[in-house]
Structures are given as C-alpha cells and as structure tokens.
Design a protein around this motif. Sequence first.
Motif, mmCIF file in Angstrom:
data_model
loop_
_atom_site.group_PDB
_atom_site.id
_atom_site.type_symbol
_atom_site.label_atom_id
_atom_site.label_comp_id
_atom_site.label_asym_id
_atom_site.label_seq_id
_atom_site.Cartn_x
_atom_site.Cartn_y
_atom_site.Cartn_z
ATOM 1 N N ALA A 1 -4.410 -0.960 9.000
ATOM 2 C CA ALA A 1 -4.763 -1.014 7.579
ATOM 3 C C ALA A 1 -5.770 0.073 7.220
ATOM 4 C CB ALA A 1 -5.324 -2.389 7.232
ATOM 5 N N ASP A 2 -6.730 0.314 8.094
ATOM 6 C CA ASP A 2 -7.742 1.331 7.818
ATOM 7 C C ASP A 2 -7.144 2.735 7.859
ATOM 8 O OD1 ASP A 2 -9.552 -0.712 7.601
ATOM 9 O OD2 ASP A 2 -10.530 -0.356 9.527
ATOM 10 N N THR A 3 -6.152 2.957 8.716
ATOM 11 C CA THR A 3 -5.471 4.252 8.746
ATOM 12 C C THR A 3 -4.710 4.473 7.443
ATOM 13 O OG1 THR A 3 -5.232 4.110 11.153
ATOM 14 C CG2 THR A 3 -3.832 5.689 10.001
ATOM 15 N N ALA A 4 -4.060 3.424 6.949
ATOM 16 C CA ALA A 4 -3.384 3.536 5.649
ATOM 17 C C ALA A 4 -4.393 3.825 4.547
ATOM 18 C CB ALA A 4 -2.607 2.252 5.356
ATOM 19 N N ALA A 5 -5.549 3.181 4.615
ATOM 20 C CA ALA A 5 -6.599 3.431 3.625
ATOM 21 C C ALA A 5 -7.045 4.888 3.657
ATOM 22 C CB ALA A 5 -7.790 2.503 3.877
ATOM 23 N N ALA A 6 -7.136 5.465 4.848
ATOM 24 C CA ALA A 6 -7.550 6.861 4.969
ATOM 25 C C ALA A 6 -6.538 7.796 4.318
ATOM 26 C CB ALA A 6 -7.733 7.228 6.439
ATOM 27 N N GLY B 1 5.568 15.122 -7.028
ATOM 28 C CA GLY B 1 4.236 15.689 -7.168
ATOM 29 C C GLY B 1 3.482 15.198 -8.377
ATOM 30 N N HIS B 2 3.938 14.128 -8.992
ATOM 31 C CA HIS B 2 3.325 13.653 -10.224
ATOM 32 C C HIS B 2 3.365 12.130 -10.221
ATOM 33 C CE1 HIS B 2 7.647 13.648 -10.859
ATOM 34 N NE2 HIS B 2 7.448 12.637 -11.679
ATOM 35 N N GLY B 3 2.648 11.539 -11.159
ATOM 36 C CA GLY B 3 2.678 10.086 -11.291
ATOM 37 C C GLY B 3 1.792 9.398 -10.279
ATOM 38 N N PRO B 4 1.789 8.069 -10.289
ATOM 39 C CA PRO B 4 0.942 7.320 -9.375
ATOM 40 C C PRO B 4 1.404 7.476 -7.933
ATOM 41 C CG PRO B 4 2.453 5.850 -10.493
ATOM 42 C CD PRO B 4 2.604 7.191 -11.151
ATOM 43 N N LEU B 5 0.514 7.181 -7.001
ATOM 44 C CA LEU B 5 0.825 7.254 -5.575
ATOM 45 C C LEU B 5 1.486 5.952 -5.136
ATOM 46 C CD1 LEU B 5 0.547 8.701 -2.812
ATOM 47 C CD2 LEU B 5 -1.715 7.647 -2.611
ATOM 48 N N LEU B 6 2.617 6.067 -4.452
ATOM 49 C CA LEU B 6 3.302 4.928 -3.859
ATOM 50 C C LEU B 6 3.334 5.156 -2.354
ATOM 51 C CD1 LEU B 6 5.005 2.312 -4.127
ATOM 52 C CD2 LEU B 6 7.029 3.785 -4.326
ATOM 53 N N LEU B 7 2.563 4.368 -1.611
ATOM 54 C CA LEU B 7 2.478 4.492 -0.160
ATOM 55 C C LEU B 7 3.407 3.469 0.477
ATOM 56 C CD1 LEU B 7 1.152 5.666 2.418
ATOM 57 C CD2 LEU B 7 -0.604 3.887 2.174
ATOM 58 N N CYS B 8 4.300 3.933 1.351
ATOM 59 C CA CYS B 8 5.323 3.073 1.947
ATOM 60 C C CYS B 8 5.052 2.879 3.435
ATOM 61 C CB CYS B 8 6.701 3.701 1.758
ATOM 62 S SG CYS B 8 7.160 3.985 0.032
ATOM 63 N N LEU B 9 4.986 1.620 3.857
ATOM 64 C CA LEU B 9 4.666 1.239 5.235
ATOM 65 C C LEU B 9 5.869 0.510 5.829
ATOM 66 C CD1 LEU B 9 1.079 -0.180 4.504
ATOM 67 C CD2 LEU B 9 1.719 2.191 5.030
ATOM 68 N N HIS B 10 6.417 1.045 6.891
ATOM 69 C CA HIS B 10 7.672 0.550 7.448
ATOM 70 C C HIS B 10 7.484 -0.671 8.351
ATOM 71 C CE1 HIS B 10 6.655 2.222 11.408
ATOM 72 N NE2 HIS B 10 6.281 3.339 10.788
ATOM 73 N N GLY B 11 8.614 -1.243 8.760
ATOM 74 C CA GLY B 11 8.616 -2.390 9.642
ATOM 75 C C GLY B 11 8.339 -2.025 11.087
ATOM 76 N N ILE B 12 8.257 -3.044 11.931
ATOM 77 C CA ILE B 12 7.808 -2.854 13.307
ATOM 78 C C ILE B 12 8.812 -2.075 14.154
ATOM 79 C CG2 ILE B 12 8.788 -4.997 14.250
ATOM 80 C CD1 ILE B 12 6.065 -5.372 15.720
ATOM 81 N N GLY B 13 10.053 -2.024 13.736
ATOM 82 C CA GLY B 13 11.054 -1.306 14.510
ATOM 83 C C GLY B 13 11.595 -0.086 13.801
#
Length: 282
Positions: free
Chosen positions: A77-82, A22-34
Amino acid sequence: MTGAPAVRSRPTAGVHVEEAGGHGPLLLCLHGIGSSSAAFAPQLAELSAYARVVAWDAPGYGRSADSEDPLTLDDFADTAAALIRERGTNAHVLGVSWGGVIALRLAVRHPELVASLIVADSSPGSGTEAAKATGMRQRAAELAELGPRAFAEGRGPRLVSAGAPPELVRKVVDTMAASVRLPGYAYAAESMAAADLRGELATIAAPTLVLCGDQDHVTGVEAGQAIAGAIHKTAYVIVKDAGHLANQEQPGAFNAWVLAHLRITDRIPERPAAAPDPQQEL
C-alpha cells in the motif's frame, strides 16, 4: 477506442508501470495476485481517453524489481502511495482481487491520496477465515514445485467464467506465467493470508464502487457485498457473464461503470479527448 493515446512504459524506483493518457484525473490500477499490468490492457486502451491511467507491476512481479526484504500489505500500500505522490496529486484507485485489498488498505493508511476507490472481485482479505488463510499460504509452495507455467495452467482457467472465449483463457494463463515468481508471490500470498480488513472498512471515507462478476467463484459476490455494506459511500454492481476477472472478461460493461463512477466523483469530459493531429505537429 479510436484516438486513445498510446501506452508508454516506464519504470519508477524499481516499480514498472504502464501509463496512458496525459490529461484528466489519475487512475491507478492494482492487479490481482496472479497477474501484472497486462491485466489492465482494456482500461489503458479505453479509459486513457478520459483519465491518466497508470497500471503497476507490483514489487516482485512482471518487470518490477524483486524486494530484498519481505513485503507486507502495508508495504504494498505504501509503494502505491509513493507512485501517487510522485505524480503530485491524488488518485482514483482501481484494485482487482488482491489489488482491491491493497487499495482498501491504501485508503485507510493514506486517505488524503485516495479520491475514490473502485474495488473489483475482491474481499476483506483471506485472514477472515483460517481455511482461506492456510490455502493462501500454501500457494507459494505450489508455485515453487510446479514452476510459473504449470502453476498458471492450473489456476488461470478458474479466474474466468465457463463461457469465456479460449483466447481470453490463454491470455490469462500467459500473463500469469510471465508475471509470477518467488519471492514476490510468496510475499503477496502472505499479505493476503494475514489480512482481515473488516474492522477498517467503516473508516474509509472515499466514495467507493464495488464490482463483482456474477460467475466469480474465487472471491464471490458475498465478499463484494461485505465490502460494500461496510463502507459508507458505496455502490455495488454485479457484472453479468463475468468470472473473477470482470475487467478483462466484460471490459465494455466494466469500463462503463468506472466512467460513470468517475463522472460522479470527479470532473471528466463527457466525450473522449481527441487524439493529436500528426500533421499539426510537423
């Protein structure tokens, strides 16, 4: 890691995410195709002591809703941006394989939202070669013919090194079987087949860490080198004794490199945050 905050599940506008810290910078993780957010269990457990870690199930994957319309790479990409905008900040974006391609496009389309990139076992897209694009497009038909379980049993073991422990292989297969379905997988495969980001990489201003397992035979070290060589602010790391899923196969080394990158690009604590004392909350 002892004292890491518990993972919290919550859907956001039809996109399911796993979130910890709940603290610090945001790290957004996007998984592989499978895969799905389950692929980032080691990062959610450890890195959440230093950052706010959010891992998605991409639209049409896992517990996320299916899309009524076909999705392109720009749509992903736009969904991740949202997701980033909803949290009122920018993000360090960690993408593995297909997720790395999405992360690169996100940095091109929404540079103001990307504090930095961590691109692992990825490529500029399958559209760089006709044979790769054709093979990627054929995957949807293979999934339709075999079904998720047989499809995962055929593809999953290729994603780790020959020396990977059996329990990791089982986890990779189980995660894939539980995550992939049509039409979402077909949209993802087409987004990869149509992608050739080589002409865009030089426009990316975000500091970038590129990692690749030394035994990655899916995208391979050359694809990672192509990314690293084209982006101006970049570092390239080979992760020893890892296949295509370096973040899962060698999480200790992988997380250490990510933390080093975050310390260079953002202000994060040298030590993990202490867990709340339950007695003080009574």
